[in-house]
Design a protein around this motif. Structure first.
Motif, PDB file in Angstrom:
ATOM      1  N   SER A  18       0.831  -1.213   0.000  1.00  0.00           N
ATOM      2  CA  SER A  18       0.000   0.000   0.000  1.00  0.00           C
ATOM      3  C   SER A  18       0.860   1.255   0.000  1.00  0.00           C
ATOM      4  O   SER A  18       0.469   2.286  -0.564  1.00  0.00           O
ATOM      5  CB  SER A  18      -0.920   0.005   1.221  1.00  0.00           C
ATOM      6  OG  SER A  18      -1.777  -1.111   1.185  1.00  0.00           O
ATOM      7  N   LEU A  19       2.023   1.174   0.627  1.00  0.00           N
ATOM      8  CA  LEU A  19       2.922   2.332   0.668  1.00  0.00           C
ATOM      9  C   LEU A  19       3.377   2.754  -0.729  1.00  0.00           C
ATOM     10  O   LEU A  19       3.606   3.938  -0.976  1.00  0.00           O
ATOM     11  CB  LEU A  19       4.151   2.020   1.522  1.00  0.00           C
ATOM     12  CG  LEU A  19       3.944   2.029   3.024  1.00  0.00           C
ATOM     13  CD1 LEU A  19       5.223   1.594   3.731  1.00  0.00           C
ATOM     14  CD2 LEU A  19       3.492   3.385   3.522  1.00  0.00           C
ATOM     15  N   ILE A  20       3.498   1.811  -1.635  1.00  0.00           N
ATOM     16  CA  ILE A  20       3.897   2.165  -3.003  1.00  0.00           C
ATOM     17  C   ILE A  20       2.855   3.089  -3.612  1.00  0.00           C
ATOM     18  O   ILE A  20       3.185   4.158  -4.137  1.00  0.00           O
ATOM     19  CB  ILE A  20       4.095   0.904  -3.868  1.00  0.00           C
ATOM     20  CG1 ILE A  20       5.264   0.086  -3.341  1.00  0.00           C
ATOM     21  CG2 ILE A  20       4.323   1.301  -5.332  1.00  0.00           C
ATOM     22  CD1 ILE A  20       5.426  -1.255  -4.015  1.00  0.00           C
ATOM     23  N   PHE A  21       1.590   2.713  -3.516  1.00  0.00           N
ATOM     24  CA  PHE A  21       0.514   3.536  -4.077  1.00  0.00           C
ATOM     25  C   PHE A  21       0.408   4.877  -3.343  1.00  0.00           C
ATOM     26  O   PHE A  21       0.171   5.917  -3.967  1.00  0.00           O
ATOM     27  CB  PHE A  21      -0.810   2.779  -4.044  1.00  0.00           C
ATOM     28  CG  PHE A  21      -0.797   1.572  -4.919  1.00  0.00           C
ATOM     29  CD1 PHE A  21      -0.876   1.685  -6.295  1.00  0.00           C
ATOM     30  CD2 PHE A  21      -0.658   0.313  -4.367  1.00  0.00           C
ATOM     31  CE1 PHE A  21      -0.834   0.570  -7.117  1.00  0.00           C
ATOM     32  CE2 PHE A  21      -0.618  -0.816  -5.167  1.00  0.00           C
ATOM     33  CZ  PHE A  21      -0.708  -0.688  -6.549  1.00  0.00           C
ATOM     34  N   ALA A  22       0.606   4.856  -2.032  1.00  0.00           N
ATOM     35  CA  ALA A  22       0.556   6.093  -1.250  1.00  0.00           C
ATOM     36  C   ALA A  22       1.653   7.063  -1.700  1.00  0.00           C
ATOM     37  O   ALA A  22       1.422   8.274  -1.779  1.00  0.00           O
ATOM     38  CB  ALA A  22       0.699   5.779   0.237  1.00  0.00           C
ATOM     39  N   HIS A  23       2.818   6.532  -2.021  1.00  0.00           N
ATOM     40  CA  HIS A  23       3.914   7.405  -2.450  1.00  0.00           C
ATOM     41  C   HIS A  23       3.739   7.887  -3.890  1.00  0.00           C
ATOM     42  O   HIS A  23       4.242   8.961  -4.240  1.00  0.00           O
ATOM     43  CB  HIS A  23       5.260   6.719  -2.231  1.00  0.00           C
ATOM     44  CG  HIS A  23       5.661   6.733  -0.793  1.00  0.00           C
ATOM     45  ND1 HIS A  23       5.239   5.772   0.087  1.00  0.00           N
ATOM     46  CD2 HIS A  23       6.397   7.620  -0.074  1.00  0.00           C
ATOM     47  CE1 HIS A  23       5.712   6.051   1.294  1.00  0.00           C
ATOM     48  NE2 HIS A  23       6.417   7.163   1.224  1.00  0.00           N
ATOM     49  N   ILE A  24       3.042   7.136  -4.698  1.00  0.00           N
ATOM     50  CA  ILE A  24       2.691   7.647  -6.034  1.00  0.00           C
ATOM     51  C   ILE A  24       1.768   8.849  -5.864  1.00  0.00           C
ATOM     52  O   ILE A  24       1.935   9.876  -6.538  1.00  0.00           O
ATOM     53  CB  ILE A  24       2.058   6.539  -6.899  1.00  0.00           C
ATOM     54  CG1 ILE A  24       3.117   5.489  -7.253  1.00  0.00           C
ATOM     55  CG2 ILE A  24       1.425   7.132  -8.163  1.00  0.00           C
ATOM     56  CD1 ILE A  24       2.574   4.234  -7.915  1.00  0.00           C
ATOM     57  N   ILE A  25       0.812   8.753  -4.946  1.00  0.00           N
ATOM     58  CA  ILE A  25      -0.051   9.900  -4.642  1.00  0.00           C
ATOM     59  C   ILE A  25       0.803  11.065  -4.141  1.00  0.00           C
ATOM     60  O   ILE A  25       0.620  12.210  -4.572  1.00  0.00           O
ATOM     61  CB  ILE A  25      -1.136   9.504  -3.612  1.00  0.00           C
ATOM     62  CG1 ILE A  25      -2.130   8.550  -4.262  1.00  0.00           C
ATOM     63  CG2 ILE A  25      -1.830  10.738  -3.036  1.00  0.00           C
ATOM     64  CD1 ILE A  25      -3.080   7.885  -3.303  1.00  0.00           C
ATOM     65  N   PHE A  26       1.739  10.781  -3.251  1.00  0.00           N
ATOM     66  CA  PHE A  26       2.641  11.819  -2.743  1.00  0.00           C
ATOM     67  C   PHE A  26       3.338  12.519  -3.902  1.00  0.00           C
ATOM     68  O   PHE A  26       3.370  13.750  -3.970  1.00  0.00           O
ATOM     69  CB  PHE A  26       3.679  11.206  -1.795  1.00  0.00           C
ATOM     70  CG  PHE A  26       4.692  12.203  -1.287  1.00  0.00           C
ATOM     71  CD1 PHE A  26       4.494  12.855  -0.088  1.00  0.00           C
ATOM     72  CD2 PHE A  26       5.845  12.485  -2.008  1.00  0.00           C
ATOM     73  CE1 PHE A  26       5.420  13.777   0.389  1.00  0.00           C
ATOM     74  CE2 PHE A  26       6.780  13.398  -1.544  1.00  0.00           C
ATOM     75  CZ  PHE A  26       6.557  14.050  -0.354  1.00  0.00           C
ATOM     76  N   GLY A  27       3.917  11.746  -4.814  1.00  0.00           N
ATOM     77  CA  GLY A  27       4.669  12.327  -5.931  1.00  0.00           C
ATOM     78  C   GLY A  27       3.811  13.204  -6.818  1.00  0.00           C
ATOM     79  O   GLY A  27       4.240  14.293  -7.230  1.00  0.00           O
ATOM     80  N   ILE A  28       2.609  12.762  -7.112  1.00  0.00           N
ATOM     81  CA  ILE A  28       1.714  13.554  -7.960  1.00  0.00           C
ATOM     82  C   ILE A  28       1.306  14.836  -7.236  1.00  0.00           C
ATOM     83  O   ILE A  28       1.328  15.922  -7.817  1.00  0.00           O
ATOM     84  CB  ILE A  28       0.484  12.721  -8.369  1.00  0.00           C
ATOM     85  CG1 ILE A  28       0.919  11.593  -9.312  1.00  0.00           C
ATOM     86  CG2 ILE A  28      -0.577  13.602  -9.018  1.00  0.00           C
ATOM     87  CD1 ILE A  28      -0.152  10.549  -9.575  1.00  0.00           C
ATOM     88  N   VAL A  29       0.932  14.716  -5.969  1.00  0.00           N
ATOM     89  CA  VAL A  29       0.475  15.892  -5.219  1.00  0.00           C
ATOM     90  C   VAL A  29       1.609  16.881  -5.001  1.00  0.00           C
ATOM     91  O   VAL A  29       1.420  18.090  -5.172  1.00  0.00           O
ATOM     92  CB  VAL A  29      -0.194  15.481  -3.886  1.00  0.00           C
ATOM     93  CG1 VAL A  29      -0.485  16.697  -3.014  1.00  0.00           C
ATOM     94  CG2 VAL A  29      -1.469  14.700  -4.151  1.00  0.00           C
ATOM     95  N   VAL A  30       2.809  16.417  -4.638  1.00  0.00           N
ATOM     96  CA  VAL A  30       3.911  17.358  -4.416  1.00  0.00           C
ATOM     97  C   VAL A  30       4.244  18.081  -5.717  1.00  0.00           C
ATOM     98  O   VAL A  30       4.495  19.293  -5.717  1.00  0.00           O
ATOM     99  CB  VAL A  30       5.156  16.677  -3.790  1.00  0.00           C
ATOM    100  CG1 VAL A  30       5.981  15.902  -4.788  1.00  0.00           C
ATOM    101  CG2 VAL A  30       6.031  17.693  -3.078  1.00  0.00           C
ATOM    102  N   SER A  31       4.208  17.378  -6.832  1.00  0.00           N
ATOM    103  CA  SER A  31       4.480  18.006  -8.127  1.00  0.00           C
ATOM    104  C   SER A  31       3.415  19.034  -8.467  1.00  0.00           C
ATOM    105  O   SER A  31       3.723  20.152  -8.902  1.00  0.00           O
ATOM    106  CB  SER A  31       4.538  16.947  -9.230  1.00  0.00           C
ATOM    107  OG  SER A  31       5.576  16.040  -8.995  1.00  0.00           O
TER     108      SER A  31
END
Length: 157
Positions: free
Chosen positions: A129-142
């Motif tokens: 689940s952390l992988i998907f959570a960090h994809i969200i992180f990357g999109i949102v931070v960008s």
């Protein structure tokens, strides 16, 4: 000003990622509350039955550590962008988030393996689940960073 923007983007992205993990907790009935897990482990307050700590000190420690890491990784994203590696776009954010998620998954795995008394959770599910959570992180931070740098961007029209 870019440091202020990336800090705000890191805070927003960490909040979005955390909300995703808490939503997964609600939907799956599994323990995926990153702040509680991190706080319990950082303060070494795992309960005798393996459950998470409910103490205020572990909640504060978990929150501070989690958001500090979010800002730190956001600064890493900015360093890549300024080195002409990627750009603050959804695609690059997702790619950086995937790489970041794989690093986080490995880091959490080793943290659980090396910790003297880690909490009892469904570790495989949590790590994936952390992988998907960090994809969200990357999109949102960008996205947040881009919007702050380009305030005239017309999102709604």
């Amino acid at each position: 000003m870019k440091l202020v923007y990336i800090t705000l983007a890191g805070l927003g992205a960490t909040a979005a990622m955390t909300a995703f993990m808490y939503l997964l907790t609600l939907l799956t009935k599994r323990t995926m509350k990153v702040i509680k897990i991190l706080g319990t482990m950082v303060t070494h307050q795992t309960q005798p039955d393996g459950s998470l700590s409910g103490s205020m000190s572990s909640a504060i420690a978990g929150t501070l550590a989690h958001y500090a890491l979010g800002i730190l990784f956001a600064l890493g994203y900015l360093a890549f962008w300024h080195s002409d590696v990627g750009a603050p776009t959804a695609a690059w954010g997702a790619l950086f988030g995937l790489a970041h998620g794989l690093l986080a998954m490995a880091g959490w795995y080793f943290y659980f393996m090396l910790h003297s008394q880690p909490p009892v959770i469904a570790l495989r599910t949590y790590l994936l689940s952390l992988i998907f959570a960090h994809i969200i992180f990357g999109i949102v931070v960008s996205y947040v960073y881009y919007l702050l740098v380009h305030p005239n961007f017309s999102f709604w029209s």
